[in-house]
Design a protein around this motif. Structure first.
Motif, PDB file in Angstrom:
ATOM      1  N   ASP A   1       0.822  -1.217   0.000  1.00 52.23           N
ATOM      2  CA  ASP A   1       0.000   0.000   0.000  1.00 52.23           C
ATOM      3  C   ASP A   1       0.853   1.262   0.000  1.00 52.23           C
ATOM      4  O   ASP A   1       0.585   2.220   0.734  1.00 52.23           O
ATOM      5  CB  ASP A   1      -0.935   0.012   1.222  1.00 52.23           C
ATOM      6  CG  ASP A   1      -1.893  -1.161   1.237  1.00 52.23           C
ATOM      7  OD1 ASP A   1      -2.257  -1.634   0.148  1.00 52.23           O
ATOM      8  OD2 ASP A   1      -2.262  -1.612   2.348  1.00 52.23           O
ATOM      9  N   GLY A   2       1.899   1.271  -0.806  1.00 51.18           N
ATOM     10  CA  GLY A   2       2.756   2.444  -0.918  1.00 51.18           C
ATOM     11  C   GLY A   2       3.821   2.560   0.144  1.00 51.18           C
ATOM     12  O   GLY A   2       4.664   3.451   0.077  1.00 51.18           O
ATOM     13  N   ASN A   3       3.790   1.680   1.133  1.00 54.66           N
ATOM     14  CA  ASN A   3       4.812   1.669   2.179  1.00 54.66           C
ATOM     15  C   ASN A   3       5.864   0.612   1.884  1.00 54.66           C
ATOM     16  O   ASN A   3       5.579  -0.421   1.279  1.00 54.66           O
ATOM     17  CB  ASN A   3       4.200   1.381   3.553  1.00 54.66           C
ATOM     18  CG  ASN A   3       3.460   2.568   4.112  1.00 54.66           C
ATOM     19  OD1 ASN A   3       3.771   3.716   3.804  1.00 54.66           O
ATOM     20  ND2 ASN A   3       2.449   2.307   4.926  1.00 54.66           N
ATOM     21  N   THR A   4       7.065   0.872   2.355  1.00 56.31           N
ATOM     22  CA  THR A   4       8.154  -0.085   2.218  1.00 56.31           C
ATOM     23  C   THR A   4       8.337  -0.815   3.541  1.00 56.31           C
ATOM     24  O   THR A   4       8.567  -0.187   4.574  1.00 56.31           O
ATOM     25  CB  THR A   4       9.467   0.630   1.847  1.00 56.31           C
ATOM     26  OG1 THR A   4       9.298   1.314   0.606  1.00 56.31           O
ATOM     27  CG2 THR A   4      10.605  -0.368   1.716  1.00 56.31           C
ATOM     28  N   LEU A   5       8.204  -2.138   3.511  1.00 59.19           N
ATOM     29  CA  LEU A   5       8.456  -2.955   4.694  1.00 59.19           C
ATOM     30  C   LEU A   5       9.851  -3.535   4.566  1.00 59.19           C
ATOM     31  O   LEU A   5      10.117  -4.330   3.658  1.00 59.19           O
ATOM     32  CB  LEU A   5       7.430  -4.084   4.814  1.00 59.19           C
ATOM     33  CG  LEU A   5       5.947  -3.685   4.782  1.00 59.19           C
ATOM     34  CD1 LEU A   5       5.079  -4.936   4.889  1.00 59.19           C
ATOM     35  CD2 LEU A   5       5.628  -2.703   5.896  1.00 59.19           C
ATOM     36  N   VAL A   6      10.748  -3.148   5.462  1.00 64.67           N
ATOM     37  CA  VAL A   6      12.127  -3.629   5.440  1.00 64.67           C
ATOM     38  C   VAL A   6      12.219  -4.872   6.320  1.00 64.67           C
ATOM     39  O   VAL A   6      11.790  -4.862   7.478  1.00 64.67           O
ATOM     40  CB  VAL A   6      13.101  -2.538   5.934  1.00 64.67           C
ATOM     41  CG1 VAL A   6      14.540  -3.061   5.944  1.00 64.67           C
ATOM     42  CG2 VAL A   6      12.993  -1.305   5.043  1.00 64.67           C
TER      43      VAL A   6
ATOM     44  N   SER B   1       9.100   0.331   8.662  1.00 67.39           N
ATOM     45  CA  SER B   1       7.928   0.473   7.809  1.00 67.39           C
ATOM     46  C   SER B   1       7.742   1.951   7.486  1.00 67.39           C
ATOM     47  O   SER B   1       7.758   2.791   8.375  1.00 67.39           O
ATOM     48  CB  SER B   1       6.682  -0.072   8.507  1.00 67.39           C
ATOM     49  OG  SER B   1       5.531   0.148   7.730  1.00 67.39           O
ATOM     50  N   GLY B   2       7.606   2.251   6.204  1.00 64.63           N
ATOM     51  CA  GLY B   2       7.434   3.641   5.809  1.00 64.63           C
ATOM     52  C   GLY B   2       8.145   3.924   4.510  1.00 64.63           C
ATOM     53  O   GLY B   2       8.307   3.047   3.663  1.00 64.63           O
ATOM     54  N   ASP B   3       8.604   5.147   4.363  1.00 64.27           N
ATOM     55  CA  ASP B   3       9.298   5.561   3.145  1.00 64.27           C
ATOM     56  C   ASP B   3      10.801   5.485   3.393  1.00 64.27           C
ATOM     57  O   ASP B   3      11.409   6.427   3.894  1.00 64.27           O
ATOM     58  CB  ASP B   3       8.880   6.993   2.780  1.00 64.27           C
ATOM     59  CG  ASP B   3       9.507   7.444   1.466  1.00 64.27           C
ATOM     60  OD1 ASP B   3       9.997   6.569   0.720  1.00 64.27           O
ATOM     61  OD2 ASP B   3       9.521   8.655   1.199  1.00 64.27           O
ATOM     62  N   TYR B   4      11.414   4.337   3.073  1.00 66.97           N
ATOM     63  CA  TYR B   4      12.822   4.120   3.347  1.00 66.97           C
ATOM     64  C   TYR B   4      13.576   3.769   2.073  1.00 66.97           C
ATOM     65  O   TYR B   4      13.014   3.228   1.114  1.00 66.97           O
ATOM     66  CB  TYR B   4      13.010   2.988   4.369  1.00 66.97           C
ATOM     67  CG  TYR B   4      12.518   3.333   5.755  1.00 66.97           C
ATOM     68  CD1 TYR B   4      13.300   4.067   6.634  1.00 66.97           C
ATOM     69  CD2 TYR B   4      11.251   2.930   6.166  1.00 66.97           C
ATOM     70  CE1 TYR B   4      12.838   4.391   7.894  1.00 66.97           C
ATOM     71  CE2 TYR B   4      10.782   3.249   7.437  1.00 66.97           C
ATOM     72  CZ  TYR B   4      11.580   3.975   8.291  1.00 66.97           C
ATOM     73  OH  TYR B   4      11.107   4.299   9.536  1.00 66.97           O
ATOM     74  N   SER B   5      14.861   4.066   2.080  1.00 65.98           N
ATOM     75  CA  SER B   5      15.716   3.704   0.954  1.00 65.98           C
ATOM     76  C   SER B   5      15.829   2.189   0.858  1.00 65.98           C
ATOM     77  O   SER B   5      15.992   1.493   1.864  1.00 65.98           O
ATOM     78  CB  SER B   5      17.107   4.313   1.126  1.00 65.98           C
ATOM     79  OG  SER B   5      18.006   3.803   0.145  1.00 65.98           O
ATOM     80  N   THR B   6      15.727   1.678  -0.367  1.00 69.52           N
ATOM     81  CA  THR B   6      15.833   0.236  -0.585  1.00 69.52           C
ATOM     82  C   THR B   6      17.140  -0.133  -1.284  1.00 69.52           C
ATOM     83  O   THR B   6      17.278  -1.248  -1.789  1.00 69.52           O
ATOM     84  CB  THR B   6      14.645  -0.260  -1.428  1.00 69.52           C
ATOM     85  OG1 THR B   6      14.621   0.459  -2.677  1.00 69.52           O
ATOM     86  CG2 THR B   6      13.335  -0.037  -0.683  1.00 69.52           C
ATOM     87  N   GLU B   7      18.083   0.783  -1.289  1.00 68.18           N
ATOM     88  CA  GLU B   7      19.367   0.520  -1.942  1.00 68.18           C
ATOM     89  C   GLU B   7      20.047  -0.686  -1.280  1.00 68.18           C
ATOM     90  O   GLU B   7      20.108  -0.799  -0.064  1.00 68.18           O
ATOM     91  CB  GLU B   7      20.270   1.748  -1.847  1.00 68.18           C
ATOM     92  CG  GLU B   7      21.567   1.612  -2.614  1.00 68.18           C
ATOM     93  CD  GLU B   7      22.405   2.881  -2.555  1.00 68.18           C
ATOM     94  OE1 GLU B   7      23.465   2.908  -3.195  1.00 68.18           O
ATOM     95  OE2 GLU B   7      21.994   3.844  -1.858  1.00 68.18           O
ATOM     96  N   ASN B   8      20.529  -1.591  -2.122  1.00 67.94           N
ATOM     97  CA  ASN B   8      21.239  -2.802  -1.682  1.00 67.94           C
ATOM     98  C   ASN B   8      20.338  -3.803  -0.956  1.00 67.94           C
ATOM     99  O   ASN B   8      20.849  -4.729  -0.309  1.00 67.94           O
ATOM    100  CB  ASN B   8      22.433  -2.461  -0.787  1.00 67.94           C
ATOM    101  CG  ASN B   8      23.468  -1.610  -1.501  1.00 67.94           C
ATOM    102  OD1 ASN B   8      23.719  -1.804  -2.688  1.00 67.94           O
ATOM    103  ND2 ASN B   8      24.051  -0.666  -0.781  1.00 67.94           N
TER     104      ASN B   8
END
Length: 283
Positions: A114-119, A129-136
């Motif tokens: 739903d537009g959020n990034t789950l790390v 959970s939220g708007d986080y960098s997904t680099e690497n």
């Protein structure tokens, strides 16, 4: 038994009971004594969190009673407050020291919801959970999410349990083999045709998640043994063969070049697996 013998037994029993009560009283006194108050708290294993953050999460204070401390409660306090903490070991060192050893998880993958990034860590625990960098980080594809509690494993949708378990096993294998940083995505949409992106130029087909350690070992070994004129060329790799054969299809072998994830599954070049004995012996 004579009356004298019975009297002696009764007398001895009374003595034992009295001694027991005395010992209990002594232990109770010690338990409330200033001599077992916590004067020093040692915290180790932290990289993500500061000592102060762990101490605050533990809800332990200097002056608390060391003997009355509930280690399980302290551990739960820390893990529920600090999502990156995977495990906690609590140890009492008498007379006045509490040891807290932290085992942290580290980000390895992410999934979009739903537009959020789950790390996630390798076990599927949600670290952020939220708007986080997904680099690497590895993008997870093909798993729907029912619930995403921070600090706990994500809960897959109904019927998605097998996909989630395969994802866990493969992520753990990536980490064990030391290649997690080279994986761009993992797609478990079809659990009989799992594939992932590797070192930005290969699309690797695993088939199912069975014998994952052996498949990854064969994959890495085959890439290392590629001829010099084939190294660094984009292509697709089939590492699903139960016999251990790894097959390549290079982009420049076809009339038109394609990105790795669009290369058709045909015209493979076979690379023999390594000798089984050398693999089993860890060489």
């Amino acid at each position: 038994m004579s009356r004298l013998g019975k009297n002696l037994i009764n007398k001895n029993s009374s003595i034992y009971i009295a001694v027991g009560f005395i010992l209990i009283a002594i232990m109770t006194l010690i338990g409330t004594s200033v001599f077992v108050r916590i004067l020093d708290i040692e915290i180790s294993g932290t990289n993500v969190y500061t000592r102060e953050e762990v101490l605050m999460a533990s809800r332990v204070s200097h002056g608390d009673n060391l003997m009355r401390l509930n280690a399980q409660t302290v551990s739960q306090n820390i893990r529920s407050s600090l999502p990156f903490v995977r495990d906690v070991v609590i140890e009492r060192r008498f007379p006045d020291t509490l040891l807290i050893e932290i085992f942290e998880s580290f980000p390895i993958a992410y999934i979009l919801l739903d537009g959020n990034t789950l790390v996630l860590d390798f076990s599927g625990r949600i670290l952020q959970s939220g708007d986080y960098s997904t680099e690497n980080l590895i993008e997870i594809r093909g798993v729907s999410v029912r619930d995403a509690p921070l600090g706990q494993q994500l809960r897959p949708g109904v019927g998605e349990e097998t996909r989630f378990q395969d994802m866990q096993e493969i992520l753990a294998a990536f980490e064990r083999e030391g290649i997690a940083g080279d994986i761009s995505y993992l797609d478990v949409s079809n659990i009989q045709n799992i594939h992932f992106g590797y070192i930005e130029i290969y699309r690797v087909t695993l088939g199912n998640a069975g014998d994952i350690r052996h498949k990854l070992h064969n994959l890495i070994s085959a890439i290392d043994r590629l001829p010099a004129d084939r190294q660094g060329i984009p292509g697709s790799i089939d590492a699903s063969d139960p016999e251990g054969y790894v097959r390549f299809n290079f982009a420049n072998d076809m009339p038109d070049e394609h990105p790795p994830d669009q290369i058709p599954e045909n015209s493979f070049t076979s690379v023999d697996p390594e000798d089984e004995d050398s693999y089993e012996n860890g060489s």
